[in-house]
Design an enzyme around this catalytic site. Structure first.
Site, PDB file in Angstrom:
ATOM      1  N   ASN A 108      47.477  -1.704   4.637  1.00 60.69           N
ATOM      2  CA  ASN A 108      47.321  -2.641   5.759  1.00 60.69           C
ATOM      3  C   ASN A 108      47.828  -2.058   7.080  1.00 60.69           C
ATOM      4  O   ASN A 108      47.149  -2.138   8.104  1.00 60.69           O
ATOM      5  CB  ASN A 108      48.041  -3.953   5.450  1.00 60.69           C
ATOM      6  CG  ASN A 108      47.459  -4.634   4.232  1.00 60.69           C
ATOM      7  OD1 ASN A 108      46.403  -4.210   3.744  1.00 60.69           O
ATOM      8  ND2 ASN A 108      48.115  -5.671   3.734  1.00 60.69           N
ATOM      9  N   HIS A 154      17.186 -14.008  45.534  1.00 61.73           N
ATOM     10  CA  HIS A 154      16.176 -14.800  44.805  1.00 61.73           C
ATOM     11  C   HIS A 154      14.921 -13.972  44.524  1.00 61.73           C
ATOM     12  O   HIS A 154      13.828 -14.530  44.405  1.00 61.73           O
ATOM     13  CB  HIS A 154      15.775 -16.060  45.593  1.00 61.73           C
ATOM     14  CG  HIS A 154      16.946 -16.834  46.089  1.00 61.73           C
ATOM     15  ND1 HIS A 154      17.559 -17.830  45.358  1.00 61.73           N
ATOM     16  CD2 HIS A 154      17.647 -16.737  47.250  1.00 61.73           C
ATOM     17  CE1 HIS A 154      18.577 -18.320  46.051  1.00 61.73           C
ATOM     18  NE2 HIS A 154      18.657 -17.674  47.202  1.00 61.73           N
ATOM     19  N   SER A 275       0.784   4.671  27.323  1.00 62.42           N
ATOM     20  CA  SER A 275       0.265   3.647  26.420  1.00 62.42           C
ATOM     21  C   SER A 275      -0.795   4.269  25.530  1.00 62.42           C
ATOM     22  O   SER A 275      -1.535   5.160  25.954  1.00 62.42           O
ATOM     23  CB  SER A 275      -0.331   2.511  27.249  1.00 62.42           C
ATOM     24  OG  SER A 275      -1.306   1.818  26.485  1.00 62.42           O
ATOM     25  N   LYS A 281      -1.259   3.915  32.183  1.00 60.97           N
ATOM     26  CA  LYS A 281       0.120   3.421  32.162  1.00 60.97           C
ATOM     27  C   LYS A 281       1.194   4.509  32.201  1.00 60.97           C
ATOM     28  O   LYS A 281       1.065   5.545  31.579  1.00 60.97           O
ATOM     29  CB  LYS A 281       0.361   2.565  30.902  1.00 60.97           C
ATOM     30  CG  LYS A 281      -0.410   1.268  30.865  1.00 60.97           C
ATOM     31  CD  LYS A 281       0.103   0.250  31.860  1.00 60.97           C
ATOM     32  CE  LYS A 281       1.416  -0.344  31.494  1.00 60.97           C
ATOM     33  NZ  LYS A 281       1.402  -1.403  30.537  1.00 60.97           N
ATOM     34  N   GLU A 288      13.997  -0.108  29.705  1.00 59.87           N
ATOM     35  CA  GLU A 288      13.774  -1.330  28.914  1.00 59.87           C
ATOM     36  C   GLU A 288      14.611  -1.321  27.637  1.00 59.87           C
ATOM     37  O   GLU A 288      15.172  -2.343  27.231  1.00 59.87           O
ATOM     38  CB  GLU A 288      12.290  -1.464  28.562  1.00 59.87           C
ATOM     39  CG  GLU A 288      11.420  -1.803  29.758  1.00 59.87           C
ATOM     40  CD  GLU A 288       9.947  -1.641  29.442  1.00 59.87           C
ATOM     41  OE1 GLU A 288       9.280  -2.658  29.240  1.00 59.87           O
ATOM     42  OE2 GLU A 288       9.470  -0.502  29.375  1.00 59.87           O
ATOM     43  N   LYS A 323      34.835  -2.871  11.635  1.00 55.53           N
ATOM     44  CA  LYS A 323      34.516  -1.470  11.952  1.00 55.53           C
ATOM     45  C   LYS A 323      33.073  -1.185  12.342  1.00 55.53           C
ATOM     46  O   LYS A 323      32.811  -0.524  13.338  1.00 55.53           O
ATOM     47  CB  LYS A 323      34.909  -0.582  10.776  1.00 55.53           C
ATOM     48  CG  LYS A 323      36.412  -0.541  10.599  1.00 55.53           C
ATOM     49  CD  LYS A 323      36.833   0.215   9.368  1.00 55.53           C
ATOM     50  CE  LYS A 323      38.271  -0.128   9.043  1.00 55.53           C
ATOM     51  NZ  LYS A 323      38.458  -1.556   8.640  1.00 55.53           N
TER      52      LYS A 323
HETATM   53  N1  ARG Z   1      39.206  -0.933   3.698  1.00 59.42           N
HETATM   54  C1  ARG Z   1      40.239  -1.825   4.133  1.00 59.42           C
HETATM   55  C2  ARG Z   1      39.954  -2.268   5.575  1.00 59.42           C
HETATM   56  O1  ARG Z   1      39.178  -1.628   6.208  1.00 59.42           O
HETATM   57  C3  ARG Z   1      41.557  -1.120   4.090  1.00 59.42           C
HETATM   58  C4  ARG Z   1      42.719  -2.032   3.919  1.00 59.42           C
HETATM   59  C5  ARG Z   1      42.768  -2.559   2.555  1.00 59.42           C
HETATM   60  N2  ARG Z   1      43.884  -3.394   2.342  1.00 59.42           N
HETATM   61  C6  ARG Z   1      43.925  -4.283   1.345  1.00 59.42           C
HETATM   62  N3  ARG Z   1      44.980  -5.008   1.253  1.00 59.42           N
HETATM   63  N4  ARG Z   1      42.916  -4.440   0.546  1.00 59.42           N
HETATM   64  O2  ARG Z   1      40.458  -3.258   6.027  1.00 59.42           O
END
Ligand code: ARG
Length: 459
Positions: A108, A154, A275, A281, A288, A323
């Site tokens: 963690n 505008h 195009s 075009k 875009e 992530k």
């Molecule tokens: N893959 C987990 C994450 O990205 C890592 C941490 C995992 N911790 C746990 N208590 N399962 O958050």
């Protein structure tokens, strides 16, 4: 091997693994994971929590893993996440000493630290991309100093401006973004390592040592917050979103200004597309696409805000979802900034069209009213008289430019012969010398100021 399998009699189901594993995307964190582990192991050795010899073996092992990944000799597969992958690999390389790496640490605080290191680097890369686009805008603004362009409100012609003013406006936006990115980076640079699973640890760790080794400004003050705070991700995504908003506005102006209808700018063939059916075009696909990609970056911000809103203290697996959005937003915003900077260099001005447009649709009308007001006519009266002149021109198919001074005088005696020189696009633009205004003198001064402010961010 699972890091936690001791507690279990039976293996997890294949699909449960597939569903829960983060290795397919968090393998990107391998370098920061190894950096953080190197610091942690060195600290454990230094504090006598593990024998110095073991700490050395761990560090050598980690370095050999990093070297092999870097050289493509070690494929990152076959584990639950990047933390498990590196630890398993370490144990298979150095044996029992490797099993001591996770002392006084949890995944963690490990993942929170890794991700901060990653996002800190991402902020630095983003700063560089921003500097790139501001430089490209400054080049365009410098080229635009000699040209006049109509300004819009505008999306109706409003007042003539020096063309460089448009590009300087975007530099201001990106300079604010740069400032925001640097401030966000500073807030992100706080170290969760040492928070343990949630409540710290009973080992005599020294968080200042790891902090210094990893170049963090300070260790976080609260372990619960340390492991579960993802504000730095939200900030990156917000900063990226606002950058995309600014890019998207720039794209919109480029798309408009390169139409046949406007025709102020031209994108070179190298950055245009055609195009499959309409041979005539020439499309502004890149602009875009950038405008379109803004949506996915906003989406990632919304996603992250939604993930964090219902999370009880402290770590919950929901946080693993922080992530992929960040990785995608990072790739998207940098790609967009870089291709835009490149494309700006391939955009040319069409000065005749811009100059002509600057005198069309009564773009110089404000200057007629201002001319009168400067001679003592109350502005509201001058506005009304000019409105009547415009109406007369429309009814008689005339322009402010082809009216004679005598014709102006039929509306008000205050007009002198010089009025016919006032209603030129260039003159109107260059008359706007108020601080921050659209005269070419101001545009030049602002370019200098932008360059000076930009220097603060270049080390
Ligand atoms: N893959 C987990 C994450 O990205 C890592 C941490 C995992 N911790 C746990 N208590 N399962 O958050």
């Amino acid at each position: 091997m699972k890091l936690w399998e001791g507690r279990f009699d039976n293996p997890t189901a294949k699909n449960a693994d597939l569903f829960g594993d983060s290795l397919p995307f968090d393998k990107q964190l391998w370098a920061v994971d190894i950096s953080a582990s190197l610091a942690h192991a060195a600290m454990l050795g230094h504090c006598g929590i593990i024998p110095m010899d073991d700490a050395k073996k761990i560090c050598d092992g980690l370095e050999s893993i990093a070297a092999d990944i870097e050289q493509g000799k070690l494929e990152i597969v076959g584990a639950e996440d990047i933390h498990s992958f590196v630890e398993n690999e370490l144990v298979s390389r150095i044996g029992d000493a490797g099993k001591k790496l996770h002392t006084a640490r949890s995944r963690n605080d490990q993942v929170a630290t890794d991700f901060r290191l990653y996002v800190r680097g991402a902020f630095d890369n983003l700063s560089e991309s921003l500097i790139g686009i501001i430089n490209a805008l400054v080049d365009k603004a410098s080229e635009g100093v000699k040209y006049v362009i109509p300004g819009y409100t505008h999306l109706r012609k409003a007042q003539p401006m020096c063309a460089g003013h448009v590009f300087n406006a975007y530099s201001e936006m990106f300079l604010r973004d740069l400032d925001r990115v640097c401030a966000s980076r500073e807030r992100a640079n706080v170290m969760p390592l040492g928070s343990g699973a949630l409540a710290g640890t009973s080992y005599p760790i020294d968080r200042d040592i790891t902090c210094e080794m990893l170049d963090f400004d300070r260790p976080c003050e609260n372990s619960l917050d340390g492991v579960s705070d993802r504000d730095f991700v939200a900030e990156y995504l917000f900063d990226a979103s606002l950058i995309m908003a600014h890019l998207s506005r720039l794209c919109e102006d480029i798309i408009l200004y390169t139409t046949e209808e406007f025709g102020y700018l031209e994108i070179s063939d190298a950055y245009s597309t055609g195009s499959s059916i309409m041979p005539q075009k020439k499309n502004p696909d890149i602009a875009e696409l950038i405008r379109g990609k803004t949506g996915r970056v906003y989406g990632h911000l919304m996603g992250l805000l939604t993930i964090i809103k219902g999370i009880p203290l402290a770590y919950n697996k929901d946080l693993q979802e922080d992530k992929e959005g960040l990785f995608d937003a990072e790739k998207t915003v940098n790609n967009c900034l870089n291709i835009m900077a490149e494309m700006l260099g391939a955009i040319s001005f069409k000065p005749k069209k811009m100059a002509k447009a600057s005198e069309m649709e009564f773009c110089c009308a404000t200057d007629v009213a201002d001319y009168m007001a400067k001679k003592g006519v109350p502005f509201r009266t001058a506005h009304s008289v000019t409105g009547k002149i415009v109406r007369w021109c429309i009814e008689n198919n005339r322009t402010l430019q082809n009216m004679t001074a005598d014709e102006y005088r039929t509306f008000d005696p205050v007009f002198g012969d010089d009025i016919t020189q006032i209603v030129k696009g260039r003159a109107c633009a260059d008359a706007r010398t108020s601080y921050g205004g659209a005269s070419s003198a101001n545009v030049k001064a602002e370019i200098k100021s932008i360059k000076k402010r930009l220097k603060q961010y270049i080390w």
